[in-house]
Motif scaffolding. Structure first.
Motif, PDB file in Angstrom:
ATOM      1  N   VAL A  42       0.841  -1.201   0.000  1.00 32.51           N
ATOM      2  CA  VAL A  42       0.000   0.000   0.000  1.00 32.51           C
ATOM      3  C   VAL A  42       0.880   1.257   0.000  1.00 32.51           C
ATOM      4  O   VAL A  42       1.494   1.602   0.993  1.00 32.51           O
ATOM      5  N   LYS A  44       0.025   4.450  -0.684  1.00 31.50           N
ATOM      6  CA  LYS A  44      -0.662   5.753  -0.559  1.00 31.50           C
ATOM      7  C   LYS A  44       0.209   6.784   0.152  1.00 31.50           C
ATOM      8  O   LYS A  44       0.903   6.430   1.115  1.00 31.50           O
ATOM      9  N   ASN A  65      -5.682   3.989  -1.852  1.00 35.77           N
ATOM     10  CA  ASN A  65      -7.028   4.166  -1.304  1.00 35.77           C
ATOM     11  C   ASN A  65      -7.791   5.327  -1.946  1.00 35.77           C
ATOM     12  O   ASN A  65      -8.953   5.536  -1.626  1.00 35.77           O
ATOM     13  N   ILE A  89      -8.272   0.068  -2.557  1.00 36.58           N
ATOM     14  CA  ILE A  89      -8.638  -0.434  -1.229  1.00 36.58           C
ATOM     15  C   ILE A  89      -9.408   0.599  -0.421  1.00 36.58           C
ATOM     16  O   ILE A  89      -9.739   0.354   0.730  1.00 36.58           O
ATOM     17  N   MET A 171     -13.459  -8.541   1.805  1.00 37.16           N
ATOM     18  CA  MET A 171     -12.418  -7.713   2.409  1.00 37.16           C
ATOM     19  C   MET A 171     -12.975  -7.072   3.666  1.00 37.16           C
ATOM     20  O   MET A 171     -14.165  -6.754   3.734  1.00 37.16           O
ATOM     21  N   ILE A 173     -11.859  -4.261   7.195  1.00 34.82           N
ATOM     22  CA  ILE A 173     -10.944  -3.434   7.994  1.00 34.82           C
ATOM     23  C   ILE A 173     -11.500  -3.435   9.417  1.00 34.82           C
ATOM     24  O   ILE A 173     -12.498  -2.770   9.676  1.00 34.82           O
ATOM     25  N   MET A 203      -3.309  -5.699   7.954  1.00 33.28           N
ATOM     26  CA  MET A 203      -2.521  -4.515   7.599  1.00 33.28           C
ATOM     27  C   MET A 203      -1.201  -4.601   8.388  1.00 33.28           C
ATOM     28  O   MET A 203      -0.909  -5.629   8.994  1.00 33.28           O
ATOM     29  N   SER A 204      -0.399  -3.518   8.381  1.00 34.16           N
ATOM     30  CA  SER A 204       0.928  -3.600   9.007  1.00 34.16           C
ATOM     31  C   SER A 204       0.881  -4.146  10.432  1.00 34.16           C
ATOM     32  O   SER A 204       1.742  -4.926  10.832  1.00 34.16           O
ATOM     33  N   ARG A 219      -2.815  -6.367   3.058  1.00 33.91           N
ATOM     34  CA  ARG A 219      -2.574  -5.010   2.554  1.00 33.91           C
ATOM     35  C   ARG A 219      -1.624  -4.304   3.504  1.00 33.91           C
ATOM     36  O   ARG A 219      -2.022  -3.847   4.569  1.00 33.91           O
ATOM     37  N   VAL A 220      -0.354  -4.213   3.120  1.00 29.26           N
ATOM     38  CA  VAL A 220       0.659  -3.705   4.048  1.00 29.26           C
ATOM     39  C   VAL A 220       1.289  -2.428   3.500  1.00 29.26           C
ATOM     40  O   VAL A 220       1.840  -2.424   2.396  1.00 29.26           O
ATOM     41  N   GLY A 221       1.183  -1.345   4.269  1.00 31.57           N
ATOM     42  CA  GLY A 221       1.721  -0.054   3.856  1.00 31.57           C
ATOM     43  C   GLY A 221       2.931   0.366   4.662  1.00 31.57           C
ATOM     44  O   GLY A 221       4.080   0.243   4.211  1.00 31.57           O
ATOM     45  N   SER A 222       2.708   0.865   5.868  1.00 28.07           N
ATOM     46  CA  SER A 222       3.784   1.498   6.633  1.00 28.07           C
ATOM     47  C   SER A 222       4.934   0.542   6.959  1.00 28.07           C
ATOM     48  O   SER A 222       6.083   0.983   7.065  1.00 28.07           O
ATOM     49  N   ARG A 228       3.376   7.094   7.724  1.00 29.19           N
ATOM     50  CA  ARG A 228       2.726   8.252   7.098  1.00 29.19           C
ATOM     51  C   ARG A 228       2.411   9.261   8.187  1.00 29.19           C
ATOM     52  O   ARG A 228       2.098   8.869   9.298  1.00 29.19           O
TER      53      ARG A 228
HETATM   54  C1  LIG Z   1      -3.733   2.402   4.451  1.00 24.63           C
HETATM   55  C2  LIG Z   1      -4.449   1.111   4.345  1.00 24.63           C
HETATM   56  C3  LIG Z   1      -3.784  -0.107   4.585  1.00 24.63           C
HETATM   57  C4  LIG Z   1      -2.329  -0.192   4.994  1.00 24.63           C
HETATM   58  O1  LIG Z   1      -2.174   0.303   6.282  1.00 24.63           O
HETATM   59  P1  LIG Z   1      -0.788   0.118   7.082  1.00 24.63           P
HETATM   60  O2  LIG Z   1      -1.201   0.126   8.502  1.00 24.63           O
HETATM   61  O3  LIG Z   1       0.068   1.250   6.707  1.00 24.63           O
HETATM   62  O4  LIG Z   1      -0.225  -1.188   6.670  1.00 24.63           O
HETATM   63  C5  LIG Z   1      -4.512  -1.279   4.447  1.00 24.63           C
HETATM   64  N1  LIG Z   1      -5.814  -1.270   4.101  1.00 24.63           N
HETATM   65  C6  LIG Z   1      -6.484  -0.125   3.863  1.00 24.63           C
HETATM   66  C7  LIG Z   1      -7.921  -0.188   3.483  1.00 24.63           C
HETATM   67  C8  LIG Z   1      -5.821   1.107   3.986  1.00 24.63           C
HETATM   68  O5  LIG Z   1      -6.502   2.246   3.741  1.00 24.63           O
END
Ligand SMILES: *Cc1c(COP(=O)(O)O)cnc(C)c1O
Length: 232
Positions: A42, A44, A65, A89, A171, A173, A203-204, A219-222, A228
């Motif tokens: 991810v 973003k 996103n 996402i 999916m 959250i 997620m992370s 879904r892994v971002g940070s 961020r």
């Molecule tokens: C930002 C986001 C993520 C990733 O989040 P991190 O905590 O940075 O891994 C995953 N899913 C969705 C829907 C997001 O908006």
């Protein structure tokens, strides 16, 4: 449009390797092979150079996103890298359905009848359609996108059986202040009831637990790209 991206951290390749290792171990722990769990990176708020760094380290699937941010970032990247895959996402407004359908390979946030109908109409117009996940609001949070768990079957029936949309999974959250495992378990049971194979969850902070509980996509971002700034 000018856009100021977050700085790219130097060790994206290293972070990616570590996330992949964690996924592989958790997959084995749950009796599966590492290749059975997809990693959506991810990106973003991070610029194209961060995506390039992850791509150079072998990452092919990315998540965003916001439609508008993705539109400013990916057309060039996709031209350079035709095998780059892009997942939406974040919540999708009906009036952006056409833009999203044109750009994304997977849309993970189908959550209402109106959006299903808009996507079907755009599919007919553009002659292409991303794969879709139904987003389920497992925590029943008022401010959060996603359909109610009780409405998922009807939305699937409409989307897949009536409109012929390619729905491949669910999916979720989880709420920030609750143990995510409960929600991962709920999503998995729901997917089993609906006979859907794919589960996008984790997620992370919780992807390891999500994989143990059956996630087929995280879904892994940070954990890959760095922290961020908190939204204002
Ligand atoms: C930002 C986001 C993520 C990733 O989040 P991190 O905590 O940075 O891994 C995953 N899913 C969705 C829907 C997001 O908006």
């Amino acid at each position: 449009m000018t856009q100021s991206w977050n700085p790219t951290r130097p060790d994206i390749a290293e972070a990616l390797a570590s996330v992949r290792e964690t996924i592989a171990l958790a997959a084995r722990e749950s009796g599966r092979g590492p290749e059975e769990v997809a990693l959506v990176a991810v990106a973003k708020t991070f610029g194209p150079s961060a995506v390039e760094a992850a791509y150079a380290a072998g990452q092919r699937v990315f998540g965003e996103n916001r439609v508008q941010e993705a539109q400013s970032k990916y057309p060039d990247l996709k031209k350079r890298h035709p095998d780059l895959m892009l997942h939406l996402i974040g919540p999708l407004q009906t009036n952006k359905a056409g833009d999203a359908l044109a750009l994304f390979d997977v849309i993970e946030t189908l959550d209402r009848e109106k959006l299903a109908r808009a996507l079907a109409k755009e599919r007919d117009r553009q002659g292409r359609c991303p794969q879709l996940y139904i987003q389920v609001n497992t925590g029943g949070e008022a401010q959060k996108a996603g359909c109610k768990a009780a409405d998922a079957a009807a939305l699937l029936q409409l989307s897949r059986d009536e409109l012929n949309l390619p729905v491949i999974g669910l999916m979720c959250i989880p709420p920030l202040d609750e143990p995510p495992a409960v929600h991962f378990g709920l999503l998995k049971r729901l997917a089993q009831d609906l006979d859907l194979e794919n589960l996008s969850m984790g997620m992370s902070g919780d992807y390891e637990a999500a994989v143990m509980l059956g996630a087929t996509s995280v879904r892994v971002g940070s954990a890959i790209f760095g922290q961020r700034p908190k939204p204002v």
